[in-house]
Design a protein around this motif. Sequence first.
Motif, PDB file in Angstrom:
ATOM      1  N   GLY A 633       7.431 -11.371   6.065  1.00  0.00           N
ATOM      2  CA  GLY A 633       7.770 -12.186   4.907  1.00  0.00           C
ATOM      3  C   GLY A 633       7.501 -11.516   3.579  1.00  0.00           C
ATOM      4  N   THR A 634       6.894 -10.349   3.578  1.00  0.00           N
ATOM      5  CA  THR A 634       6.645  -9.637   2.323  1.00  0.00           C
ATOM      6  C   THR A 634       7.909  -8.906   1.881  1.00  0.00           C
ATOM      7  OG1 THR A 634       5.867  -7.627   3.450  1.00  0.00           O
ATOM      8  CG2 THR A 634       4.230  -9.309   2.934  1.00  0.00           C
ATOM      9  N   ASP A 635       7.984  -8.631   0.620  1.00  0.00           N
ATOM     10  CA  ASP A 635       9.129  -7.915   0.053  1.00  0.00           C
ATOM     11  C   ASP A 635       8.944  -6.415   0.306  1.00  0.00           C
ATOM     12  OD1 ASP A 635      11.135  -6.768  -1.413  1.00  0.00           O
ATOM     13  OD2 ASP A 635      10.624  -7.755  -3.311  1.00  0.00           O
ATOM     14  N   PRO A 636       9.838  -5.780   1.070  1.00  0.00           N
ATOM     15  CA  PRO A 636       9.663  -4.347   1.343  1.00  0.00           C
ATOM     16  C   PRO A 636       9.582  -3.501   0.083  1.00  0.00           C
ATOM     17  CG  PRO A 636      11.359  -5.298   2.775  1.00  0.00           C
ATOM     18  CD  PRO A 636      11.009  -6.349   1.758  1.00  0.00           C
ATOM     19  N   ALA A 637      10.189  -3.983  -0.988  1.00  0.00           N
ATOM     20  CA  ALA A 637      10.169  -3.204  -2.239  1.00  0.00           C
ATOM     21  C   ALA A 637       8.781  -3.133  -2.851  1.00  0.00           C
ATOM     22  CB  ALA A 637      11.146  -3.828  -3.245  1.00  0.00           C
ATOM     23  N   THR A 638       7.888  -4.028  -2.445  1.00  0.00           N
ATOM     24  CA  THR A 638       6.532  -4.019  -2.996  1.00  0.00           C
ATOM     25  C   THR A 638       5.603  -3.059  -2.247  1.00  0.00           C
ATOM     26  OG1 THR A 638       5.792  -5.841  -1.568  1.00  0.00           O
ATOM     27  CG2 THR A 638       6.785  -6.425  -3.696  1.00  0.00           C
ATOM     28  N   TRP A 639       6.100  -2.489  -1.191  1.00  0.00           N
ATOM     29  CA  TRP A 639       5.262  -1.566  -0.414  1.00  0.00           C
ATOM     30  C   TRP A 639       5.316  -0.176  -1.026  1.00  0.00           C
ATOM     31  CZ3 TRP A 639       2.871  -2.392   4.644  1.00  0.00           C
ATOM     32  CH2 TRP A 639       2.841  -3.744   5.021  1.00  0.00           C
ATOM     33  N   ARG A 640       4.180   0.473  -0.999  1.00  0.00           N
ATOM     34  CA  ARG A 640       4.090   1.799  -1.592  1.00  0.00           C
ATOM     35  C   ARG A 640       4.928   2.808  -0.818  1.00  0.00           C
ATOM     36  NH1 ARG A 640      -1.184   1.839  -1.952  1.00  0.00           N
ATOM     37  NH2 ARG A 640      -1.114   0.847  -3.996  1.00  0.00           N
ATOM     38  N   ASP A 641       5.022   2.629   0.503  1.00  0.00           N
ATOM     39  CA  ASP A 641       5.739   3.575   1.354  1.00  0.00           C
ATOM     40  C   ASP A 641       6.549   2.773   2.376  1.00  0.00           C
ATOM     41  OD1 ASP A 641       6.629   5.462   3.164  1.00  0.00           O
ATOM     42  OD2 ASP A 641       4.736   6.546   3.265  1.00  0.00           O
ATOM     43  N   PRO A 642       7.877   2.882   2.349  1.00  0.00           N
ATOM     44  CA  PRO A 642       8.696   2.134   3.314  1.00  0.00           C
ATOM     45  C   PRO A 642       8.337   2.439   4.763  1.00  0.00           C
ATOM     46  CG  PRO A 642      10.064   3.085   1.577  1.00  0.00           C
ATOM     47  CD  PRO A 642       8.690   3.662   1.405  1.00  0.00           C
ATOM     48  N   LEU A 643       7.891   3.673   5.026  1.00  0.00           N
ATOM     49  CA  LEU A 643       7.520   4.035   6.397  1.00  0.00           C
ATOM     50  C   LEU A 643       6.346   3.199   6.883  1.00  0.00           C
ATOM     51  CD1 LEU A 643       7.801   5.830   8.893  1.00  0.00           C
ATOM     52  CD2 LEU A 643       6.326   7.516   7.755  1.00  0.00           C
ATOM     53  N   LEU A 644       5.371   2.950   5.992  1.00  0.00           N
ATOM     54  CA  LEU A 644       4.219   2.145   6.393  1.00  0.00           C
ATOM     55  C   LEU A 644       4.634   0.699   6.674  1.00  0.00           C
ATOM     56  CD1 LEU A 644       1.402   3.455   4.010  1.00  0.00           C
ATOM     57  CD2 LEU A 644       1.741   3.967   6.433  1.00  0.00           C
ATOM     58  N   HIS A 645       5.566   0.188   5.883  1.00  0.00           N
ATOM     59  CA  HIS A 645       6.088  -1.164   6.122  1.00  0.00           C
ATOM     60  C   HIS A 645       6.743  -1.234   7.496  1.00  0.00           C
ATOM     61  CE1 HIS A 645       9.324  -4.292   5.744  1.00  0.00           C
ATOM     62  NE2 HIS A 645       8.274  -4.991   5.340  1.00  0.00           N
ATOM     63  N   ARG A 646       7.560  -0.236   7.807  1.00  0.00           N
ATOM     64  CA  ARG A 646       8.237  -0.217   9.104  1.00  0.00           C
ATOM     65  C   ARG A 646       7.228  -0.086  10.243  1.00  0.00           C
ATOM     66  NH1 ARG A 646      12.033  -2.673  10.534  1.00  0.00           N
ATOM     67  NH2 ARG A 646      10.642  -3.223  12.220  1.00  0.00           N
ATOM     68  N   ARG A 647       6.244   0.757  10.060  1.00  0.00           N
ATOM     69  CA  ARG A 647       5.243   0.952  11.119  1.00  0.00           C
ATOM     70  C   ARG A 647       4.431  -0.310  11.357  1.00  0.00           C
ATOM     71  NH1 ARG A 647       2.967   7.114   9.874  1.00  0.00           N
ATOM     72  NH2 ARG A 647       4.504   8.185  11.211  1.00  0.00           N
TER      73      ARG A 647
END
Length: 997
Positions: A633-647
Amino acid sequence: MRADHRGWWRVPVVVAVLLGLGGVVAWQVNDALGLSVRDVDVPAEHLTAAPPRAMAPPPAVTGIVVPEDRRARKAAEAVADAYVTRGVPAPAIGTATGAVLRVRIEPGLTGEAYRIEPAGAGLDVVAGTGGGAAAGLYAIADRVRSGGAVVADGRTTAPRLGLRLTDLGGVGLSDDPARYRTDDYSLNSDVVGDAILPGAPYVDAAAVGRIAEQFRAHVDHSLALGYNAVVIPGFLEYVTFRGLDVYPDGDRHVARAEAMAAAFGPVWRYADDLGMRVFLSTDMLALSPPLRSYVERTVGGLDTEDPRLWQVYQAGLAELFDRMPFVAGLMVRIGEGGAVYQLPGWDYTSEIAVTTPAAVRAMLRAFLAVARDTGTEVIFRSWSVGIGAVGALHTSRDAYLEVLGDLRDDRLIVSTKYSLGDFYSHLPLNDTLLVGDHRRIVEFQSRREFEGLGALPNDLGVLHQLALRRFLAGNPHVAGVWTWAQGGGPLLAGPRSLTLRVGFWELYDLNTYVTGRLAWDPDLDPALATADWARRTFSDDPATVAAIGEAMALSREAVTTGLYIGPYADKAVRALGLEPPPMMWIFEWDIPTGDSAALGTIYQVGRDRVDEAVREGDTAVRDARRMRDLVAGTDPATWRDPLLHRRFLDTLDYQVDLFTTLGAYRTTVLRHAQWLDTGSAAARDAWHAAADRYAEASAGHVRRYGDDLDLPAFNLTAADLGLERADRDEAMAWLARGLLAAILAIFAVGALSREVRRPVALRALWLGATRPWRLATAGLVPTRLDRVLVWVVPAVAVVLSRSVLTWFAAPAHLVVVLGAWLLFSLVLRSLVRPADPFVLAAAVGGLALLRTVLLLAALALRGPGHYWFDFWTDPTARSLYVTVAFAAFLGVFVVAYRALRTGMGGRAAAGRVLIAAGAPPLVLGGLVAVLGLERALTMWNDQLALLPWGLSRILGITVHLEIPAVLPAVVTAAGAAFVLAGVLIRFRSTPAVSAAR
């Protein structure tokens, strides 16, 4: 007949003696297998999520001024990097104009103590040492990176625990995908293996360079997390025992050790240069072939209570500290060792040989003498296994005091795992940390080896805080922590995640980060620390950080319900002569077990809470899905690294899938056990329904993750083996009933047959089973067919009944059991003359049928599963069965002797029975000796699924159960002794002439 009548009393006497011997065996079996359960005080974890908050701006400084101190300079670089992470310009190190962050060294503060004070537009870090200055700067770097306010109130900050050790993280460990296999459970943790060459120059310089780069990164990272010491595996590979003749002239061990010390000494010294203490670690006894030969030659063997043995190791330790003067001390473990820890290609090994209190004290006194001479320290790990006081050292206060109580030395530190056992949940805190006068270190594990090896979210902050507060309140000698950032468990069978290097290591770095902060301040709110970790690692968005915090607040409930069966796990259990761990149904790491011993015991302990145990699996899946929804439910754009979001999302998908599979398996085995116990139709239906769900879930789990190195599928081999056998229980029960009915019909025909001429074989078998002493005088006149049937009928019954017992799935068991029957019968048949072979066959065959009736009666209820369930969990049923079965086993030899004695006299008959009795252990014991005991037991257990499948893949069945390796040789020798005794008796006797002839 008159003689038989006069000797009527012999029969009940013999039966009573046989039953008495059976009772003794049953008593011994019960003593070994007895199940005991007691309540324990498991710490209650209550995790919460920190409320959302905005990121505080970093202090507006443009320059950093530090003294000429390498530690302070490195810490200043960490501050500058933190500013860059926040997206603002980094302060220039060395710039003294404008708003400056300045280090002032002033007297009055000691160690790592520091103050942060306002200084005009800038800040001052005030410390009395370079270590204090570095600590203050690292604290500022952490506050900047995690979006916290830097409080410059002039208050002195000092660590609550002065010694904060970490392991080597991912340094030196292989990241080669080709080496990661789900079935490689090696526990070797050597970090220099990739740099070792088989010959001169012995060390690969390029590999050393790669390891050095990894080590520098790890030291920098660990210092920034608040640690001030590192533990590095190594001892024997760095020493030559100079001054002794351990290694002969020209021995490669000498050149290799010198090359190793020359290559890796500068690598490890980097930590010391930055103020991080370096401890080398080793198992004891550490051995190489020449070293073993030397101590056997000069000391007389590996007598670990002999001070002369430790004088050899003293020489090596003194040499080590001389070669590497930056090393602060040696950490010693005595509780594990063996081939499973050996680096392939090296001949350095270890053995569990320091097993008595006297041996422990002799070792420590020797090492502490070297420590006093060199200004170093000895850290002794209390982790131990085995029997006696040393075996209980880790879990018994009395054993701890017995082994170490009178050993007083300021240079001794004792390191102990925080839990009363291994790094599992559902365990009490380790109260041995509350006794003794020694300085103590508390051990924690970040990448929990038994809880997914770091692949699952697992926030341990609250648990670690509970432990530290308890130990600090109860023992003023607690001086530090040792956080395992990476170590523990099999590297290559787990996820391919290496701290700072490969995979989603950030997930378990949470625990390293939080534990490091708790060691400074045990009263820190763990929820706030978790939120700081999320800001440092993933995002500076308050909503995203809050969602991650909520997900992590659910992580402990998910793990402790998804990987444990609570009604069992929350008890202290002793079963099968062991103290099994609280997980047990997963034995170990990623191997759900399918064995009857573990699963039957787990069910029996929580017998009245099966519904609750089943619901726990559903709870774990619900929590895992909620965690996934929060992060998704978090906005992927707020993550520092898209890879960490995916992981993170991949990890949570994996957790949902895994817990769904394990939940179905949990329900399957618990409902199956419930059916075995009660015969309930509802339990049977629930078992089959859950088995169908498991089959579908497990196939999907393996399909999705079977080739995934980052999120590997669990090893379901043992579970599937167990379920294959469970699926056959009902069919086996019907086969047992049919076979039992057939044998009872044979007995009925034999009992009701007054005309002894037809069918003579069945009449003879009935007499052999009920009144074997009547066979010789019953006037039976067998035909050729009768002489065949009297052998074939019992043989078929024995083969079929033992096949039913093994679900027709354990040929190894049949080879032993049927092979023993065959050898005994063939040898006895070949030696029968001048006695009547028909009488012998009827006597032995009748009793074999009687034993088979006993076995089939046990199998007929609900198959082999129920047979083994009762064996493991019902002491009354087990006692009755073992008593009668063992008495009947001995009865075979008695009736064989009786049948032979009629035709040849007592001594000749005894000799022949001894020869026949000795043949099976002689031949089969020799076969096992050739195969190897561990291999033979592994084969047997894999097919019968009686003990955890993982035993042989990890430490080995013989090691875990302390079965002597010489057992096959002893059995073979015993068989040979029986045969020899029988031969001597036979040829010294004169056969009697049978009256029947």
